[in-house]
Design a protein around this motif. Structure first.
Motif, PDB file in Angstrom:
ATOM      1  N   GLY A  42       0.834  -1.198   0.000  1.00  0.00           N
ATOM      2  CA  GLY A  42       0.000   0.000   0.000  1.00  0.00           C
ATOM      3  C   GLY A  42       0.862   1.239   0.000  1.00  0.00           C
ATOM      4  N   ASP A  43       0.223   2.387  -0.092  1.00  0.00           N
ATOM      5  CA  ASP A  43       0.980   3.634  -0.159  1.00  0.00           C
ATOM      6  C   ASP A  43       0.894   4.467   1.118  1.00  0.00           C
ATOM      7  N   ASN A  44       0.279   3.945   2.160  1.00  0.00           N
ATOM      8  CA  ASN A  44       0.163   4.676   3.416  1.00  0.00           C
ATOM      9  C   ASN A  44       1.136   4.077   4.421  1.00  0.00           C
ATOM     10  N   LEU A  45       2.172   4.834   4.772  1.00  0.00           N
ATOM     11  CA  LEU A  45       3.224   4.304   5.645  1.00  0.00           C
ATOM     12  C   LEU A  45       2.752   4.082   7.073  1.00  0.00           C
ATOM     13  N   GLU A  46       1.657   4.745   7.498  1.00  0.00           N
ATOM     14  CA  GLU A  46       1.138   4.504   8.834  1.00  0.00           C
ATOM     15  C   GLU A  46       0.392   3.183   8.912  1.00  0.00           C
TER      16      GLU A  46
END
Length: 95
Positions: free
Chosen positions: A82-86
């Protein structure tokens, strides 16, 4: 920063996920696309749900949806990206 998609190892799969927030309708959506080691699309799915969630929660729900989806497909050795590091560390492996 540009990120280029890289295929998984031979014999493995990669599930890319993304989430979306629809503020006006107080709803969210997420989608997943599963590819094999040569980049061929194996399957796709998406889901829309009511709710008002922060971005990182939507992405986490997308990861959960992707895990359920690849299990339903009976796939093993799947990388979730995914592209959300959180919500993820960019890539997570599922065996």
């Amino acid at each position: 920063m540009q990120i280029k998609w890289h295929p998984p190892h031979i014999g493995s799969f990669k599930a890319n996920i993304d989430g979306a927030i629809f503020a006006e309708s107080r709803s969210v959506g997420f989608g997943v696309i599963v590819r094999d080691s040569v980049g061929q699309v194996i399957s796709t799915a998406s889901k829309h749900s009511d709710g008002d969630f922060p971005t990182n929660v939507v992405e986490a729900l997308g990861v959960h949806f992707a895990v359920q989806f690849v299990r339903e497909l009976g796939l093993h050795s799947v990388m979730i990206e995914g592209d959300n590091l959180e919500a993820s560390t960019r890539e997570r492996a599922i065996d």
